[in-house]
Design an enzyme around this catalytic site. Structure first.
Site, PDB file in Angstrom:
ATOM      1  N   ASP A 119      35.488 -17.614 -37.458  1.00 58.20           N
ATOM      2  CA  ASP A 119      36.226 -18.780 -37.906  1.00 58.20           C
ATOM      3  C   ASP A 119      37.704 -18.418 -38.016  1.00 58.20           C
ATOM      4  OD1 ASP A 119      36.183 -17.132 -40.084  1.00 58.20           O
ATOM      5  OD2 ASP A 119      35.468 -18.621 -41.516  1.00 58.20           O
ATOM      6  N   ASP A 154      28.702 -22.579 -40.959  1.00 54.80           N
ATOM      7  CA  ASP A 154      28.562 -21.368 -40.148  1.00 54.80           C
ATOM      8  C   ASP A 154      27.142 -20.801 -40.170  1.00 54.80           C
ATOM      9  OD1 ASP A 154      31.314 -21.236 -39.436  1.00 54.80           O
ATOM     10  OD2 ASP A 154      31.778 -20.411 -41.405  1.00 54.80           O
ATOM     11  N   ASN A 174      12.851  22.239 -18.173  1.00 55.53           N
ATOM     12  CA  ASN A 174      11.891  23.309 -18.469  1.00 55.53           C
ATOM     13  C   ASN A 174      10.576  23.092 -17.730  1.00 55.53           C
ATOM     14  OD1 ASN A 174      13.580  24.702 -20.146  1.00 55.53           O
ATOM     15  ND2 ASN A 174      12.828  23.738 -22.031  1.00 55.53           N
ATOM     16  N   ASP A 210      15.213  22.086 -31.902  1.00 56.43           N
ATOM     17  CA  ASP A 210      15.156  20.875 -32.719  1.00 56.43           C
ATOM     18  C   ASP A 210      15.929  21.032 -34.025  1.00 56.43           C
ATOM     19  OD1 ASP A 210      13.721  19.188 -31.027  1.00 56.43           O
ATOM     20  OD2 ASP A 210      11.792  19.973 -31.691  1.00 56.43           O
TER      21      ASP A 210
END
Length: 927
Positions: free
Chosen positions: A369, A650, A714, A743
């Site tokens: 707006d 809105d 891999n 990891d």
């Protein structure tokens, strides 16, 4: 909110249905008496409100006004969900198979010396590490979200008695409303509970959240005959609905879980719609799982046929499956989102839905707006002028009476009118106190169809007057006369053109203009309606100025630089919108040809609107439905659309946008409909949120793509080794340790730096790009795995283990225990060499593929990423030289090995850089 139509409300909550049915068919006095009796006299409900003891008693009897949308999960449930996902399930299955093969089977066959628990322990450690970290992160992010949401206040207005037993109106949080309360309603309010309407003046309510009906319902106060459906009774209103226009008051009959909405809330909440974010994550997850399900059986069968040891091949296949499983993905995603939410909270941004963070970064069109976003939201009444364009205090006084006495939502223009008039009253004692000398008789509230508001007032002499203010064109349509040169004249076409020219000149200068009209002694006092807004006398105009923010132009430029098109969707006058938007750098054209108006949109098909919408930056004179239509056609074109708004008009667009953004000062229903709440209404804050969303996505996709390509590489390497080597290139335990350390290193990625170039463009999920990334970069690491095979098999191992004899020829040179020792040492050194090279390549791939630039030179990782990856390389490099080597089946490598490793790593980085350049040229981006 998920829409669910209530088909049989009688079966939902019998107690609630009984009181609602009674209330709809009886007068207010009967209802008050019913409530008081049903509480054994503890509640004294009346039109003047509850006293303190009645409030306490009502809360004790009927409970808090809180709907249990979803039962809080127990600790066990939270832990279960943290540990159970597609990746951890795969690991648990693999752990079960490994447990059977390595522990149960040897023990059942009397071979206790062959029992091995390492693989099971490492796999379980991965599951535990992934699950516990996800649990911790989600618990922290959940607590942070609750804390942030507590900062948003949603209130309603009630009439209660103070300690002196006097009737007082006060604002209270929705959850403090109790049965028996009298609530006042006006445009923008949420219905706080199930209520019976006591007074109504053009009161229109949207209850689509309960019935699925999009059309607003007009509510009335009189008792009704019996109607089958509770939700069809026009003198009842329900929690979950909201006031579109008009005003009224109502008696609270049911709260919290006892409401109709509360009765079905748990069912509705359990069917939460899948967002673009969850769809994206799921698609990527299943791409990786499909790769694993295809490749692991291939590795198993190749090893089984070439080596002849099917048990060893199975164990190796399990290890490969573990290596290909991105078990840290759920934890990485949760951490990235939680970190993003915390950072955004420090930037005055509350994230109601964590998944909205990534969607925030994905938007490439921001619809907003005008008022308060690109303007200062400090409306000032600059002129109160008659039809000749001259200042006239009489205009101001009439405007004050309209704004002061209207009971609906007082917007910034109403406040500006009141403030200006009160300033004049203080400066000039001769000006009477209007609020003390007039009384309101009737009112016709504002709505978005009429675009005007009328009030009927009476002075101390008994004279009544209807005063109306509103949009100029709509006001002219109801005026038959005009005060011209102090005379009452018919409103001719010539006068209309003169009036419109004055207004047009003001609009071109950036002023918002509304017209003011009046009519003496209206005949319908007490039963005033739209039909009475006719034959009015135009008095003059009110000109307001809301100048653009100094930061607005910079913000729009910054958004454009980040690939986000800003579009203004306003219900305001096109000339005003043109002036303001031009000042902040939006393309509006010299003659406003780049502005699209509401009436033009009405004449367009969706296809025509789609063409115009993408080319237009400013839309004016829009209705709420037209805002929704614009957002929809932009989404249908493939754009990710954010919508920022704070008003009642809105709300529909906020709900349908990919990301709904509102502000803490917005009307209640707008805040409830939004995904993100800004504590500061500023586009610069939006730009920071968009950037943070892109950082969050970038660090998530880094882990996914890097892990996928590394694991795929891999697998490629293992396939080659399985075909050509007479032994397994790495033991299952070695692969598990590699994967575990990798990891752990990746846990630092949510805190990684992100290149500015990545932040320049919107980022969205693309599962196909993950597949292409794997196929391009996986084989790059395999090239150096294969070169390591050649080096270790033909050079290093013969030179430092067998005196120049290759593994296949050992049987021709050695025999007995010596042969077995030679073969064992040959395999151990080979595996140690590939173990270290694999660790180096896996850790380096993090640095190579986290950026499209040259790593370490043009773009460096964050300190946590540098620390964890370096620590991982050091830890695994020294393992073959420690006492752990014997336990893991390694032998110490000669120092000469590193003369091979360092050039190998340098060449790997060069090749990865070359492939990266080619990949970017082919696909346009890396991540």
């Amino acid at each position: 909110m998920t829409t669910k139509k209530i088909k049989n409300p009688q079966k939902i909550n019998k107690k609630t249905f009984k009181i609602l049915e009674f209330a709809s068919m009886h007068t207010a006095e009967n209802i008050f008496e019913y409530l008081n009796k049903s509480s054994n006299g503890l509640i004294h409900a009346s039109k003047t409100g509850l006293n303190k003891s009645s409030i306490y008693a009502s809360r004790e009897i009927y409970g808090d006004n809180v709907v249990t949308h979803q039962k809080k999960q127990s600790l066990g449930t939270q832990l279960f969900k943290a540990f159970i996902n597609p990746f951890t399930l795969i690991l648990l299955v693999l752990a079960g198979v490994s447990c059977f093969m390595d522990i149960i089977l040897p023990l059942s066959c009397g071979r206790a010396d062959e029992v091995s628990i390492q693989a099971v322990v490492i796999i379980c450690a991965m599951v535990f590490l992934s699950g516990i970290l996800r649990f911790v992160q989600e618990s922290r992010s959940g607590a942070a979200a609750e804390l942030l949401l507590s900062m948003i206040t949603t209130t309603c207005s009630v009439i209660r008695k103070n300690k002196h037993n006097e009737e007082k109106k006060k604002e209270i949080p929705l959850d403090k409303v109790v049965v028996g309360d009298i609530v006042t309603l006006s445009a923008g309010d949420m219905i706080p509970a199930d209520v019976r309407i006591l007074e109504a003046k053009d009161l229109f309510i949207n209850q689509s959240s309960l019935t699925g009906e999009s059309e607003p319902i007009e509510k009335i106060a009189k008792p009704l005959d019996k109607i089958d459906s509770i939700t069809d009774r026009t003198n009842l209103a329900f929690m979950g609905s909201n006031v579109l226009s008009g005003q009224g008051s109502a008696l609270v009959l049911a709260t919290g879980d006892s409401t109709l909405f509360g009765s079905v809330a748990s069912e509705v909440a359990s069917q939460a719609p899948e967002t673009n974010f969850t769809k994206g994550v799921n698609k990527v997850s299943w791409v990786l799982i499909r790769f694993m399900l295809i490749m692991v059986p291939i590795v198993f069968f190749v090893n089984g046929f070439t080596k002849g040891d099917w048990l060893e091949a199975l164990l190796f296949g399990i290890s490969i499956a573990v290596g290909l499983t991105p078990e840290m993905l759920p934890m990485i995603v949760s951490t990235c989102l939680a970190k993003g939410a915390v950072i955004m909270s420090k930037k005055k941004t509350i994230v109601k839905n964590l998944n909205a963070i990534q969607s925030f970064g994905a938007i490439n069109i921001l619809c907003t707006d005008k008022t308060g976003t690109i303007t200062q939201d400090e409306v000032v009444l600059e002129y109160h002028i008659n039809v000749h364009g001259k200042e006239d205090d009489r205009i101001l006084r009439h405007a004050y009476l309209n704004s002061y006495f209207q009971t609906g939502y007082k917007n910034l223009m109403d406040i500006a009118i009141i403030n200006k008039t009160e300033e004049l009253e203080l400066a000039n004692p001769k000006i009477i106190d209007l609020s003390q000398n007039y009384t309101k008789i009737d009112e016709m509230p504002f709505d978005f169809v009429r675009r005007r508001l009328s009030v009927v007032v009476q002075d101390t002499s008994g004279k009544t007057q209807m005063i109306t203010k509103g949009a100029v064109e709509e006001m002219l349509s109801i005026c038959s006369f005009v005060e011209y040169d102090s005379k009452l004249e018919p409103l001719s076409n010539e006068l209309k053109q003169e009036i419109l020219q004055v207004v047009d000149d003001l609009n071109k200068d950036g002023f918002r203009v509304i017209a003011l009209a009046q009519k003496n002694n209206p005949s319908q006092v007490g039963a005033f309606g739209v039909k009475d807004e006719c034959d009015m006398v135009l008095l003059g105009y009110l000109a307001f100025l809301d100048p653009p923010k100094s930061s607005a132009k910079l913000a729009i430029t910054a958004l454009r630089d980040h690939g986000v098109m800003a579009k203004v969707l306003t219900g305001d006058n096109p000339k005003v919108a043109q002036n303001i938007c031009k000042q902040v750098g939006l393309q509006v054209g010299i003659n406003g040809d780049k502005i699209l108006l509401g009436h033009q949109i009405e004449q367009m098909s969706d296809e025509e609107l789609a063409v115009c919408a993408i080319q237009t930056e400013v839309f004016a004179k829009l209705s709420p439905d037209q805002k929704v239509r614009i957002v929809k056609v932009l989404q249908d074109l493939g754009h990710s659309v954010g919508f920022m708004g704070d008003g009642i008009n809105d709300v529909p667009a906020l709900k349908i946008a990919d990301v709904g953004i509102s502000v803490d000062s917005a009307v209640d229903i707008a805040k409830e409909s939004a995904d993100i709440i800004l504590l500061e209404k500023d586009l610069m804050v939006l730009e920071e949120g968009i950037i943070e969303g892109r950082k969050t996505y970038a660090n998530m996709i880094k882990y996914i793509k890097m892990t996928a390509s590394s694991n795929f590489g891999n697998m490629f390497s293992v396939l080659a080794a399985s075909v050509f080597l007479p032994f397994i290139p790495m033991m299952p335990l070695h692969l598990l340790i590699l994967n575990l350390i990798y990891d752990i290193s990746c846990m630092s990625l949510p805190w990684d730096n992100v290149d500015k170039e990545i932040l320049k463009t919107p980022q969205n999920w693309d599962s196909k790009s993950v597949s292409s990334f794997m196929l391009w970069f996986g084989p790059v690491s395999s090239v150096f795995d294969w070169s390591t095979y050649v080096f270790m098999y033909f050079v290093c191992c013969p030179m430092f283990v067998s005196g120049g004899v290759l593994y296949n020829d050992l049987v021709n040179v050695f025999a007995g225990d010596m042969l077995a020792t030679m073969q064992l040492n040959y395999e151990a050194m080979f595996q140690a060499g590939w173990f270290i090279e694999s660790m180096w390549s896996q850790m380096l791939i993090i640095h190579m593929l986290r950026t499209s630039k040259i790593p370490f030179v043009q773009s460096s990782a964050s300190a946590p990423v540098m620390f964890f990856t370096l620590s991982g390389i050091i830890a695994l490099t020294i393992i073959p030289f420690t006492q752990l080597a014997n336990a893991l089946g390694f032998v110490a490598l000669p120092s000469w090995f590193f003369w091979y490793l360092i050039p190998c790593v340098v060449l790997y980085m060069l090749l990865a850089t070359l492939v990266k350049v080619i990949y970017i040229r082919c696909y346009g981006k890396l991540l």
